[in-house]
Design an enzyme around this catalytic site. Structure first.
Site, PDB file in Angstrom:
ATOM      1  N   HIS A 289      -8.448 134.218  68.966  1.00 12.10           N
ATOM      2  CA  HIS A 289      -8.452 132.859  68.409  1.00 12.10           C
ATOM      3  C   HIS A 289      -9.295 132.767  67.142  1.00 12.10           C
ATOM      4  O   HIS A 289     -10.389 133.318  67.044  1.00 12.10           O
ATOM      5  CB  HIS A 289      -8.852 131.812  69.444  1.00 12.10           C
ATOM      6  CG  HIS A 289     -10.240 131.923  69.981  1.00 12.10           C
ATOM      7  ND1 HIS A 289     -11.328 131.361  69.367  1.00 12.10           N
ATOM      8  CD2 HIS A 289     -10.727 132.531  71.094  1.00 12.10           C
ATOM      9  CE1 HIS A 289     -12.413 131.602  70.086  1.00 12.10           C
ATOM     10  NE2 HIS A 289     -12.080 132.326  71.141  1.00 12.10           N
ATOM     11  N   ASP A 301     -17.023 136.059  69.225  1.00 11.28           N
ATOM     12  CA  ASP A 301     -16.149 135.035  69.820  1.00 11.28           C
ATOM     13  C   ASP A 301     -15.576 134.158  68.736  1.00 11.28           C
ATOM     14  O   ASP A 301     -16.174 133.157  68.359  1.00 11.28           O
ATOM     15  CB  ASP A 301     -16.949 134.219  70.840  1.00 11.28           C
ATOM     16  CG  ASP A 301     -16.076 133.264  71.637  1.00 11.28           C
ATOM     17  OD1 ASP A 301     -14.845 133.392  71.588  1.00 11.28           O
ATOM     18  OD2 ASP A 301     -16.637 132.387  72.312  1.00 11.28           O
ATOM     19  N   GLU A 335      -8.838 127.373  70.512  1.00  6.67           N
ATOM     20  CA  GLU A 335      -9.089 127.856  71.876  1.00  6.67           C
ATOM     21  C   GLU A 335     -10.324 127.209  72.456  1.00  6.67           C
ATOM     22  O   GLU A 335     -10.372 126.902  73.647  1.00  6.67           O
ATOM     23  CB  GLU A 335      -9.267 129.388  71.864  1.00  6.67           C
ATOM     24  CG  GLU A 335      -9.288 130.028  73.253  1.00  6.67           C
ATOM     25  CD  GLU A 335     -10.677 130.159  73.859  1.00  6.67           C
ATOM     26  OE1 GLU A 335     -10.770 130.555  75.029  1.00  6.67           O
ATOM     27  OE2 GLU A 335     -11.696 129.864  73.181  1.00  6.67           O
ATOM     28  N   GLU A 336     -11.350 127.003  71.629  1.00  5.93           N
ATOM     29  CA  GLU A 336     -12.658 126.617  72.161  1.00  5.93           C
ATOM     30  C   GLU A 336     -12.701 125.215  72.739  1.00  5.93           C
ATOM     31  O   GLU A 336     -13.430 124.959  73.691  1.00  5.93           O
ATOM     32  CB  GLU A 336     -13.745 126.751  71.074  1.00  5.93           C
ATOM     33  CG  GLU A 336     -14.048 128.189  70.649  1.00  5.93           C
ATOM     34  CD  GLU A 336     -14.709 129.022  71.754  1.00  5.93           C
ATOM     35  OE1 GLU A 336     -14.860 128.538  72.884  1.00  5.93           O
ATOM     36  OE2 GLU A 336     -15.056 130.183  71.474  1.00  5.93           O
ATOM     37  N   ASP A 363     -10.469 138.528  73.757  1.00  2.00           N
ATOM     38  CA  ASP A 363     -11.359 137.369  73.636  1.00  2.00           C
ATOM     39  C   ASP A 363     -12.562 137.527  74.569  1.00  2.00           C
ATOM     40  O   ASP A 363     -12.996 136.576  75.212  1.00  2.00           O
ATOM     41  CB  ASP A 363     -10.598 136.072  73.921  1.00  2.00           C
ATOM     42  CG  ASP A 363     -11.447 134.832  73.644  1.00  2.00           C
ATOM     43  OD1 ASP A 363     -12.485 134.970  72.959  1.00  2.00           O
ATOM     44  OD2 ASP A 363     -11.087 133.745  74.118  1.00  2.00           O
ATOM     45  N   HIS A 433     -21.508 131.517  71.751  1.00  2.00           N
ATOM     46  CA  HIS A 433     -21.609 130.080  71.439  1.00  2.00           C
ATOM     47  C   HIS A 433     -22.975 129.660  70.897  1.00  2.00           C
ATOM     48  O   HIS A 433     -23.391 128.522  71.094  1.00  2.00           O
ATOM     49  CB  HIS A 433     -21.303 129.221  72.689  1.00  2.00           C
ATOM     50  CG  HIS A 433     -19.898 129.341  73.183  1.00  2.00           C
ATOM     51  ND1 HIS A 433     -19.434 128.627  74.263  1.00  2.00           N
ATOM     52  CD2 HIS A 433     -18.852 130.078  72.748  1.00  2.00           C
ATOM     53  CE1 HIS A 433     -18.159 128.924  74.474  1.00  2.00           C
ATOM     54  NE2 HIS A 433     -17.787 129.802  73.573  1.00  2.00           N
TER      55      HIS A 433
END
Lengths: 466, 466
Positions: A289, A301, A335-336, A363, A433
């Site tokens: 993504h 990520d 995606e997130e 991912d 994140h």
């Protein structure tokens, strides 16, 4: 270490006689499939192009949350990169995405009126959270360890700030399992707390590292329940806050956030492929993504998955390996915090004349791969297992049942076999994140080995079908 | 990634219904050996004591080259740590070790008299090198790619400085294989060059990373050949120097070193054990090496192996698991530049009433383990393979033929089965023998999983024999 044939306890004369000048054993002849795998491996490890692309993506664009100017720049970067790599049918597939913005204000503090202790919190809004009034939200803090415990507080939670502090289970070797066992607090904690009258929630960051860095991530609000602000606090702060509220039951917190959700924005999945020479309508989807959280630069990520997918197909193209079936790279958007790109892709491509024969995804970070997780019928699973010897030289031949994350899940729901790259997982959630998800955490060879593994397996599927 | 059951494409109502409140599937009953492995695993991953010890060793002592005051401090630290951990028969076994010192001066530059280009080199002396006269050594530079090519220069090498520039082969996935294929230049390059009249050698650092950091390491002088200075230069400098001497065949270098070899010093192996309850004279040796190069703090090489060995036995002790056969931790001295500790241990313990039934070593870095390399008879290999299912939950069950590095090699030479921990290898040589080998490159869980794997396998051998 020193090379053990090189001396230490041997006399110097013996030692010198042992120095290998050239290999004396001729390499065994390779089968055609092994020859192909070796070509992919040698070229990938020589070029290391996945890392070059990741350097560009993270360095020129950085974090790229859905709806942001950076996400739009990433879409254009993806398209241009596919064109440079010589992919066919390069195009964008538009999709409307949510547009949440963090805002400039993220502040929090806790204090014990009785104990006199105070702590400024390292916190950040969870993605999707509402903001607070300008003066902030204040209340007594109640520590809980599960959604169930929060729900059972009943009226005692009214006007309070709930603090979810169940850590990821350190005894689980696979950190994704530990994450899965804790992330319900982050995702659903706010609405469960709001149902019993709480005014805000603080959630222990989803990380096994004990440090001062908060980790954001998606949260959602249940329909019909008041929307209250939700933040992540660092693991170190969570430990300290827990001590504070143990020592002083009247411990209070104040949180200020200026985040908000703006109207949806048009964005896109980025698509390009090498068309199959014999069965162009049988398609292997391979992707990651393109969006990322805004705190770091989305290196692991999922800049890793994006650049590994581009490199996997790029390697086949550079080597002049034309697949018999189509291999398509899809850089999914959103995606997130929404999965809109994944849903749009499935809605568009699971109808009509083409057949999606496999979905492959990266991912889970750009670390050295252990192998693949596979969600498929036993027959297809065994078929993929038959190719695992080609992954053995990469030390990436560990196949495990169950694979594929959010972006190919809608394909899996319609029966498409799912294949997810599974890298070494210990470091992933240390960075995930957060501001720590940066390029320096990625090793160029580890990243490339993942791309090589994907290219190797995708090409076998393209040549032999599933 | 987000957890895929957590929403993205599902409606919020469905999503909330999917949140797992507790596990519904009861765990399957464990066999006794699996129960033991789980106890070791759970305790290790909760405590993470290997990392705590490594923090202490690298933070309070740092680099600890044989013969240095730091190496002496490390010996005492090892002894004290074993006592704290409650090991039995804790003692030192003295051994005389070489004492090479780097000195304050390490300088080098290259320039092209015709091209007018110049470059200050990032270099360091190779361990064991002689120094230069105070004015340094100067000469024209000749680039070569092998010992053979150097030897064949004949008279053309007279008075020159040879520059060995064959990189580690990037196409080899296992970086130890790539190291093994290049390190002959570092170890033997000086004497091969001296035989044809060269006055010094510069060797491309043994690293796959392209950066400005030189990597030291052992070199040796052949008896009867003039001893000339030998340095490592960074990979980036090696690439630039190669360009310089291509552009200007008269390119020259000057090197100044103040390193020297002092008289041997008394040091020691540090030994402690848990005595076997049934067969105390059957001994499993488990260890790493306490000395390290002086440039970094020896975190991966081999603070990792030292603290993993201490933690492996410490875990068994904390859990009250008394082995039937003796498990002995040996912290070997002088692996890096002499192997004196390994030789002394073998000479002392391979005679007399005790039998060494296995040698286990960790000296390949503190990264997430893939499994073990095993050098043993087919029968013993299969027996160890029988326990690999206990390592599967650690994702460390990959057994490969051939294992054990320099410290247990003298045991292997007498027929003792050798078992070497094999961690993920991609990052190791980026740091190895350089200022980059520091604590921040070690992940606490990756390090601990290695210790757990060692404890798990050593305990099986202790209970069931080989």
């Amino acid at each position: 270490m020193i090379l053990r044939t090189l001396c230490s306890v041997l006399t110097m004369a013996v030692c010198f006689s042992l120095i290998p000048v050239k290999r004396l054993t001729p390499a065994p002849a390779l089968r055609p499939d092994e020859q192909v795998a070796k070509q992919i491996r040698d070229r990938g490890l020589t070029d290391l192009d996945a890392y070059a692309m990741l350097t560009e993506l993270t360095g020129t664009i950085g974090g790229r949350l859905s709806g942001s100017p950076q996400a739009a720049a990433a879409v254009e970067w993806g398209r241009q990169t596919m064109l440079k790599l010589g992919f066919q049918n390069v195009h964008l597939e538009p999709v409307m995405v949510p547009h949440w913005v963090r805002g400039a204000v993220e502040q929090g503090m806790v204090w014990g009126p009785n104990s006199g202790t105070a702590l400024t919190l390292n916190l950040c809004a969870l993605g999707g959270s509402v903001g607070t009034p300008e003066a902030g939200v204040e209340g007594e803090v109640i520590e809980v360890h599960s959604l169930k415990e929060a729900g059972e507080l009943g009226d005692r939670a009214r006007g309070k700030i709930l603090f979810y502090n169940r850590p990821m289970d350190p005894t689980l070797v696979n950190t994704f399992a530990a994450y899965g066992g804790a992330v319900d607090q982050r995702f659903a904690g706010a609405s469960v707390a709001a149902r019993v009258g709480a005014v805000a929630v603080m959630v222990r960051s989803m990380s096994l590292a004990i440090d001062n860095v908060p980790h954001t991530g998606a949260m959602g609000y249940e329909a019909g329940v008041p929307q209250i602000p939700a933040v992540a606090i660092s693991t170190q702060d969570a430990n300290q806050l827990s001590e504070l509220v143990k020592a002083d039951k009247t411990g209070r917190a104040r949180i200020k956030l200026s985040c908000q959700t703006l109207p949806d924005v048009e964005s896109a999945n980025v698509v390009g492929e090498l068309v199959g020479s014999e069965k162009p309508n049988e398609v292997i989807v391979m992707g990651g993504h393109l969006d990322s959280w805004d705190k770091g630069v989305g290196a692991h990520d999922d800049g890793a998955g994006v650049t590994q997918s581009l490199e996997a197909l790029g390697l086949l193209k550079r080597l002049g390996m034309t697949p018999k079936r189509t291999i398509r790279v899809v850089l999914f958007m959103n995606e997130e915090n929404g999965g809109r790109g994944a849903a749009a892709y499935a809605a568009k491509h699971l109808v009509g004349k083409e057949t999606t024969i496999a979905g492959m995804e990266s991912d889970s970070g750009g670390f050295a791969p252990h192998g693949f997780g596979v969600t498929a019928t036993p027959r297809v699973y065994r078929r993929i297992q038959g190719w695992s010897s080609l992954l053995q030289p990469l030390e990436a031949d560990r196949l495990t049942p169950g694979g594929g994350e959010a972006d190919i899940e809608p394909l899996g729901a319609k029966g498409v076999p799912l294949i997810g790259l599974q890298p070494e997982s210990q470091r992933y959630f240390d960075y995930h994140h957060s501001i720590k998800d940066t390029l320096d955490k990625v090793n160029p060879r580890e990243l490339e080995i993942g791309a090589i593994a994907m290219a190797t397996l995708a090409f076998q599927i393209a040549q032999h079908g599933l």
